[in-house]
Write an enzyme that holds these catalytic residues in place. Structure first.
Site, short mmCIF file in Angstrom:
data_model
loop_
_atom_site.label_atom_id
_atom_site.label_comp_id
_atom_site.label_asym_id
_atom_site.label_seq_id
_atom_site.Cartn_x
_atom_site.Cartn_y
_atom_site.Cartn_z
N LYS A 1 0.83 -1.21 0.00
CA LYS A 1 0.00 0.00 0.00
C LYS A 1 0.87 1.26 0.00
O LYS A 1 0.66 2.16 -0.82
CB LYS A 1 -0.89 0.00 1.24
CG LYS A 1 -1.49 1.35 1.59
CD LYS A 1 -2.18 1.29 2.93
CE LYS A 1 -2.43 2.64 3.54
NZ LYS A 1 -1.34 3.21 4.31
N ASN A 2 1.84 1.33 0.91
CA ASN A 2 2.55 2.61 1.05
C ASN A 2 3.54 2.87 -0.09
O ASN A 2 4.00 4.00 -0.25
CB ASN A 2 3.20 2.70 2.43
CG ASN A 2 2.15 2.94 3.51
OD1 ASN A 2 1.01 3.32 3.21
ND2 ASN A 2 2.51 2.71 4.76
N CYS B 1 -5.47 8.42 8.50
CA CYS B 1 -5.72 7.94 9.87
C CYS B 1 -5.39 9.04 10.88
O CYS B 1 -4.42 9.77 10.73
CB CYS B 1 -4.87 6.72 10.16
SG CYS B 1 -5.42 5.26 9.29
N ARG C 1 -0.18 15.31 12.80
CA ARG C 1 0.74 14.73 11.80
C ARG C 1 1.21 15.88 10.90
O ARG C 1 0.69 16.09 9.81
CB ARG C 1 0.03 13.64 10.99
CG ARG C 1 -0.40 12.46 11.85
CD ARG C 1 -1.13 11.40 11.07
NE ARG C 1 -0.24 10.61 10.21
CZ ARG C 1 -0.67 9.67 9.35
NH1 ARG C 1 -1.96 9.43 9.23
NH2 ARG C 1 0.19 9.00 8.62
N PRO C 2 2.21 16.63 11.36
CA PRO C 2 2.64 17.82 10.62
C PRO C 2 3.28 17.47 9.28
O PRO C 2 3.72 16.34 9.08
CB PRO C 2 3.68 18.46 11.55
CG PRO C 2 4.14 17.39 12.47
CD PRO C 2 3.05 16.36 12.56
N ASP D 1 3.45 0.73 12.26
CA ASP D 1 2.20 0.20 11.69
C ASP D 1 1.91 -1.23 12.16
O ASP D 1 0.79 -1.72 11.95
CB ASP D 1 2.26 0.23 10.15
CG ASP D 1 2.32 1.67 9.63
OD1 ASP D 1 1.97 2.59 10.39
OD2 ASP D 1 2.73 1.85 8.47
N ARG E 1 -9.23 0.60 3.62
CA ARG E 1 -8.26 1.53 3.01
C ARG E 1 -6.95 0.81 2.69
O ARG E 1 -6.22 1.24 1.80
CB ARG E 1 -7.94 2.67 3.99
CG ARG E 1 -9.00 3.71 4.14
CD ARG E 1 -8.46 4.87 4.95
NE ARG E 1 -7.07 5.07 4.58
CZ ARG E 1 -6.10 5.39 5.41
NH1 ARG E 1 -6.34 5.60 6.67
NH2 ARG E 1 -4.87 5.55 5.00
#
Ligand code: EPU
Length: 435
Positions: free
Chosen positions: A22-23, A117, A122-123, A309, A402
Site C-alpha cells: 500500500k505505502n 488515519c 501529523r505535521p 504500523d 483503506r
C-alpha cells in the site's frame, strides 16, 4: 452500517498470498504524473486508497485503464495541474504526494491538506522545508496547499536538504519533486523504508537518476523528462506482518506467501522472542505457534526498526503472552494507542502512560463491539476478535478497507469465522414519556 462479525476461538491455518505494498502504491500513483508516456503498474493492491488516488490522477487529465484488478496503465501525456478531485484528496494521507509530482511536472501545485488515519498531530513541515529548498515556497490557505516555483525558468532547482525528522512522507515527496529539478539534490536523514526504495526504483525505471534510496542519504540528478515503462510493486511488509502476528496470536500455523523475508526481519525477531517459530523461505515465511506465547518488549522505530504500523497488531499478540510486556511508541508522539481502549472493552487491563503501554498477559479476551479507530488499530481488533471467546463486532471497517485487500476473504481461507454484516443505521429511538 457494515461491521465485521467475528466468532472467536479459531487457530488460523493455511496459506495466504500478500498483495502489493500500500505505502509504495500510494506514492507511485501520484509519481506517475511525472511520466510523459504510458506507465504500466503491476501488483497494485485492490484497496480504497489506491482507487481514490487513481481517480485523482484521472481528474488531472490522466487516462487510467485497469487491465485487471491488480494492473493499471496510466497515460499522463496530456495532464494539467488544476481542478484535481479535491474531495478525494482531503480524505487520504498520500494525496500530499501530488504536491511533489505537480511541482515536478508543472512547476506549481494545488492540493488539499491531507486526510488519513487520525493518530494525533501529523505535521508536514518537513515536506514544506523540502519544497521550499527546491525553490517552491508553500502556502496554506482555506484548507488548500499552494506552491509554485519562484525561479526564473519556472522549474524546481536542486538543493541540499537535511530533514529534521526521519519521515517516510517527506523523503518520498522530496524525491518525487526533485527528480525533474534542474541540477542535483541531496537529501540527508532520509527514511529507509522498503516503500521509499520501491518508489525510487519505479522512478529510475522511467528514466530518473536517484541513488542511495534505502540509506539515509539520497542523491538525485534531475532529468529533463521521464518516459513510460512497466513496473511491479513490492509485496506489502505490513500486510504480511499482520498475518504473521495473527497466526501467532491465534496459536496457528500460516505460510505467508509473496513476501520479501528481509523486510520482515524485525517482525520475525520479535515473534521468535515470543516463543513462535518463524521459518524463512526465498519468498515466503512460515509462522507456527504451538507453545504458550511469552512476553517481550517492543519499541517502534523507523525502518529497519519495528514498524509503528505493526504496533497495534502485536499489542494483541502480547495480550495473549505470558508475563509483562512493555510497548514504547516512539514514531508518533501522541495518540497511536486508541486500540488499547478497545482491548480493555474485551477484558485486557492495559496501562498506558504517555508513549508506554504495559500489558500483563495472558488476558482472556471476550467478544465485544469495538471500533476500528484507524487502519492498523482496526486490523488489531480483528485479531483480538479471533482470539476472544464469543462474538466480536468491529465497527468503522472502512478504515481497514483503506489498506487491506480482501481482509475478510483471506482470513476466511485461513479458517477464521468472520463475515461482513449490515446493520441498519437508524435505530428507532425509544419514546420518552414527558411527565
Ligand atoms: N513528521 C513531522 N513532520 C513532517 C512529517 C512527519 O514531524 O513533515 C513526523 C510525524 O508526525 C511522525 C514521524 O515524523 O511522528 C514519522 O512520520 P512519517 O512522515 O514517516 O509518516 P507519514 O509519511 O505521514 C507513512 C505511512 C504511515 C506510517 C508512517 C511511518 C503512508 C501514506 N503512510 O506516514 O502508514 O505509519 O509512514 O512509517 O505512507 C499506515 O499504513 O497505516 C500508515 C499510517
Amino acid at each position: 452500517m457494515e461491521k465485521y462479525e467475528i466468532k472467536g476461538g479459531c487457530h488460523l491455518r493455511g496459506e495466504v498470498e500478500i498483495s502489493g505494498a500500500k505505502n509504495a502504491a500510494v506514492a507511485i500513483i501520484p509519481a506517475a504524473l511525472l511520466v510523459d508516456g504510458v506507465c504500466r503498474i503491476e501488483n497494485l493492491p485492490e484497496i480504497s486508497d489506491t482507487e481514490a488516488l487513481l481517480h485523482i490522477l484521472a481528474s488531472l487529465g490522466a487516462k487510467v485503464k485497469m487491465i485487471d484488478p491488480s494492473t493499471v496503465e496510466v497515460d499522463c501525456r496530456h495532464v494539467h495541474w488544476e481542478n484535481a478531485d479535491y474531495d478525494r484528496m482531503r480524505k487520504i494521507r498520500a494525496s500530499y504526494y501530488f504536491i511533489g509530482s505537480m511541482l515536478g511536472r508543472f512547476g506549481k501545485a494545488q492540493t488539499t491538506m491531507p486526510g488519513g488515519c487520525n493518530f494525533g498531530v501529523r505535521p508536514i513541515d518537513q515536506h514544506v522545508k523540502g519544497m521550499t529548498a527546491l525553490g517552491a515556497p508553500v502556502d496554506v490557505r482555506n484548507g488548500y496547499i499552494f506552491s509554485e516555483a519562484q525561479t526564473e525558468d519556472g522549474r524546481l532547482h536542486g538543493a541540499e536538504i537535511y530533514l529534521d525528522k526521519v519521515s517516510v512522507g517527506a523523503t518520498i515527496n522530496v524525491i518525487i519533486a526533485a527528480c525533474m529539478a534542474e541540477g542535483k539534490t541531496v537529501i540527508e536523514n532520509c527514511a529507509r523504508e522498503p516503500h521509499v526504495v520501491d518508489l525510487a526504483n519505479f522512478l529510475n525505471s522511467m528514466g530518473a537518476d536517484i541513488r542511495g534510496a534505502g540509506t539515509d542519504t539520497v542523491k538525485i540528478n534531475g532529468v529533463k523528462s521521464l518516459h513510460g515503462g512497466s513496473y511491479a510493486i513490492i509485496p506489502d511488509q505490513i500486510e504480511a506482518a499482520t498475518y504473521m502476528i495473527a497466526a501467532a496470536a491465534t496459536q496457528g500455523e500460516v505460510l505467508v506467501k509473496n513476501v520479501i523475508p528481509k523486510h520482515l526481519d524485525c517482525i520475525s525477531a520479535k515473534l521468535r522472542e515470543m516463543s513462535v517459530t518463524v521459518e524463512e523461505y526465498p519468498d515466503s515465511v512460515l509462522v507456527r505457534a504451538r507453545e504458550q506465547l511469552t512476553k517481550t518488549n517492543v519499541k517502534t522505530q523507523p525502518y529497519p526498526g519495528f514498524p509503528t504500523d505493526a504496533q497495534a497488531p502485536i499489542s494483541v499478540a502480547l495480550s495473549q503472552s505470558r508475563g509483562v510486556s512493555i510497548i514504547t511508541e516512539s514514531v508518533y508522539d501522541g495518540n497511536r494507542y486508541k486500540h488499547m481502549n478497545e482491548l480493555r472493552k474485551m477484558g485486557a487491563t492495559i496501562t498506558v502512560n504517555g508513549s508506554t503501554a504495559v500489558l500483563e498477559g495472558p488476558y482472556e479476551l471476550t467478544g465485544a463491539t469495538v471500533q476500528a479507530c484507524d487502519l492498523r488499530a482496526g486490523a488489531a481488533m480483528v485479531i483480538a476478535g479471533l482470539c476472544a471467546k464469543g462474538t466480536t463486532y468491529v465497527e468503522d471497517i472502512h478504515y481497514i478497507e483503506r489498506g487491506y485487500q480482501d481482509f475478510v476473504g483471506k482470513l476466511r481461507a485461513l479458517g477464521a469465522d468472520i463475515a461482513i454484516v449490515d446493520f441498519p443505521d437508524d435505530v428507532e429511538e425509544a419514546e420518552l414519556s414527558v411527565v
